[in-house]
Design an enzyme around this catalytic site. Structure first.
Site, PDB file in Angstrom:
ATOM      1  N   GLU A 206      47.333  54.613  32.359  1.00 27.49           N
ATOM      2  CA  GLU A 206      46.080  55.293  32.666  1.00 27.49           C
ATOM      3  C   GLU A 206      46.163  56.786  32.368  1.00 27.49           C
ATOM      4  O   GLU A 206      45.333  57.564  32.833  1.00 27.49           O
ATOM      5  CB  GLU A 206      45.682  55.052  34.122  1.00 27.49           C
ATOM      6  N   LYS A 338      34.905  47.640  41.526  1.00 30.28           N
ATOM      7  CA  LYS A 338      35.198  47.392  40.120  1.00 30.28           C
ATOM      8  C   LYS A 338      34.218  46.312  39.670  1.00 30.28           C
ATOM      9  O   LYS A 338      34.287  45.173  40.152  1.00 30.28           O
ATOM     10  CB  LYS A 338      36.630  46.880  39.958  1.00 30.28           C
TER      11      LYS A 338
HETATM   12  P1  PGA Z   1      44.290  47.414  37.398  1.00 29.15           P
HETATM   13  O1  PGA Z   1      44.688  48.518  38.477  1.00 29.15           O
HETATM   14  O2  PGA Z   1      43.087  47.839  36.697  1.00 29.15           O
HETATM   15  O3  PGA Z   1      45.513  47.322  36.534  1.00 29.15           O
HETATM   16  O4  PGA Z   1      44.103  46.136  38.167  1.00 29.15           O
HETATM   17  C1  PGA Z   1      43.834  49.511  38.952  1.00 29.15           C
HETATM   18  C2  PGA Z   1      43.964  49.630  40.455  1.00 29.15           C
HETATM   19  O5  PGA Z   1      44.783  48.930  41.082  1.00 29.15           O
HETATM   20  O6  PGA Z   1      43.215  50.401  41.073  1.00 29.15           O
HETATM   21 ZN    ZN Z   2      44.250  49.484  43.184  1.00 27.60          ZN
END
Ligand code: PGA
Ligand code: ZN
Length: 437
Positions: A206, A338
């Site tokens: 990231e 998300k």
């Molecule tokens: P991921 O992690 O997108 O790899 O699932 C992001 C998070 O855990 O916030």
């Molecule tokens: Zn997370």
């Protein structure tokens, strides 16, 4: 009403070089909306499934089946429908896949379609997406408080350190722009310290520094040093935020910190993190225990819920019902949103609304596999009052999302920044009130 004329899928590629699904929705007026599905690496077991082709080609990550869902199943059901009826379109998609985790159509197919519909409706109304979102859901837009990664770990950095995200927040900033400026200083200060000590191994998924620390606490100490080197008093304008992502190193109440070769039970993990909260200026913590450890989450929240923001990510998987259950059980006081965990815009907004009702904070979040798609910047700003987590302060799939918010700042005015409000109920908020008095 403006009818949907076509829904088309396309294979594009994400920030890790893996294939993913883009959907383009065209309306009878000629307006077009487009969105791309992101992909997680530390996924919750209860989140919508990314449909992948399997086999050996493209490391099994091909999206031909997900694209077939768009072309063969979703498109025929949506063509002719009113684009402004987001809830109706999402309900139609849900009706096509009655499996609990959207494994029939694929959450990657559904999320890209659902977001593309939202984009098309905004384009048809000749409005930026954030304004369309605010109009559509009756919310008051504001620029979110960012959570920005300085070091990456866990599944995003070869598990070099166990903890996944070491982040900062700048709740004491008065504008979004000021957050960017402070973050730049802290990010590069951290890199300088690590380079000097031979602890810099590269850049994680990231965009945060990929550290070669000897313990998880060395990361915390280095972060405090970096905040100071950037000219800030840790805990003042800048605080630390952690994503423990504990499901990645523990199951059924047993946890293993590989870096320190330590095994612990849920109580010991809760104690260890409690010690960190005492020693470091941490005001927000995500998934402190595993997704299958409700006792641990309730205990952690009982001890620290009045002092720090406790976010459920894998623990709540953007699910409104799980937010309600957690609130009833006294577990967590905030939820990560998300869109691809839920699989549709409507379900994500329902989770956002459930959070508001429960008095939970809401952090709209990217995934570790991302693209140039900036929908979440718009969602977070349009829904208002919240926080935004998109990874670090390098790599364009991350920076595009911060930069998009700077464009909103021009429209909304710098005063539309939510500032420290989301952390008002934490020790940081109390300290700030005292300082102001
Ligand atoms: P991921 O992690 O997108 O790899 O699932 C992001 C998070 O855990 O916030
Ligand atoms: Zn997370």
């Amino acid at each position: 009403m403006t009818a949907i004329a076509s829904v088309k899928g396309r294979r594009v590629w994400d920030s890790r070089g893996h294939p993913t699904v883009e959907v383009e929705v065209t309306l009878e007026t000629g307006a077009v909306g487009r969105a791309i599905a992101p992909a997680g690496a530390s996924r919750g077991t209860r989140e919508a499934i990314d449909l992948r082709d399997g086999g050996t080609a493209l490391r099994g990550k091909g999206v031909a089946r997900a694209l077939a869902s768009v072309t063969d199943t979703i498109a025929p059901a949506l063509v002719g429908r009113d684009v402004t009826d987001q809830a109706g379109a999402d309900a139609t998609i849900l009706g096509l896949d009655t499996s609990p985790l959207k494994e029939t159509l694929g959450g990657n197919a559904t999320v890209a379609t659902s977001l593309a519909i939202l984009h098309a409706a905004a384009a048809d109304a000749r409005q930026p997406l954030w304004r369309h979102v605010a109009n559509h859901y009756g919310t008051t837009p504001s620029l979110p408080l960012p959570e920005i990664q300085i070091f990456g770990g866990g599944a995003h950095a070869g598990r070099r350190v166990d903890i996944q995200d070491f982040m900062i927040m700048v709740p004491g900033a008065t504008t979004f722009d000021e957050v960017m400026e402070v973050t730049n200083e802290v990010y590069f200060a951290a890199g300088d310290i690590m380079a000097r000590r031979g602890k810099l191994a590269g850049v994680a998924d990231e965009g945060g520094w990929w550290p070669s620390f000897d313990s998880n606490e060395e990361a915390l100490e280095t972060l405090v040093e970096a905040i100071s080197l950037a000219g800030e008093t840790p805990g003042d304008r800048v605080i630390i935020s952690l994503d423990i992502a504990a499901s990645e190193f523990g199951k059924q109440g047993r946890y293993r910190l590989a870096l320190e070769d330590r095994e612990m039970d849920s109580g010991q993990l809760v104690d260890m993190l409690g010690g960190w909260l005492k020693s470091y200026p941490i005001a927000s913590i995500e998934d402190p225990v595993g997704e299958d450890d409700p006792e641990g989450m309730a205990e952690f929240t009982r001890r620290h819920g009045a002092d720090v923001q406790i976010i459920g990510d894998d623990y709540l998987v953007t699910n409104a019902r799980l937010v309600e259950e957690a609130a009833a059980a006294g577990a967590c006081n905030a939820v990560l949103i998300k869109v691809n965990q839920a699989g549709t815009v409507t379900e994500s907004v329902q989770t956002f609304e459930a959070a508001a009702k429960a008095g939970f904070g809401a952090v709209v979040s990217a995934r570790s596999g991302e693209t140039e798609d900036v929908s979440i910047s718009h969602l977070s700003t349009g829904l208002g009052g919240g926080q935004l987590k998109v990874g670090s302060f390098t790599r364009s799939e991350r920076m595009a999302k911060w930069n998009e918010c700077l464009r909103f700042q021009d429209d909304l005015g710098a005063g539309a920044f939510v500032g420290g409000a989301p952390l008002a109920a934490t020790w940081w908020g109390r300290k700030n009130k005292e300082d102001a008095a």
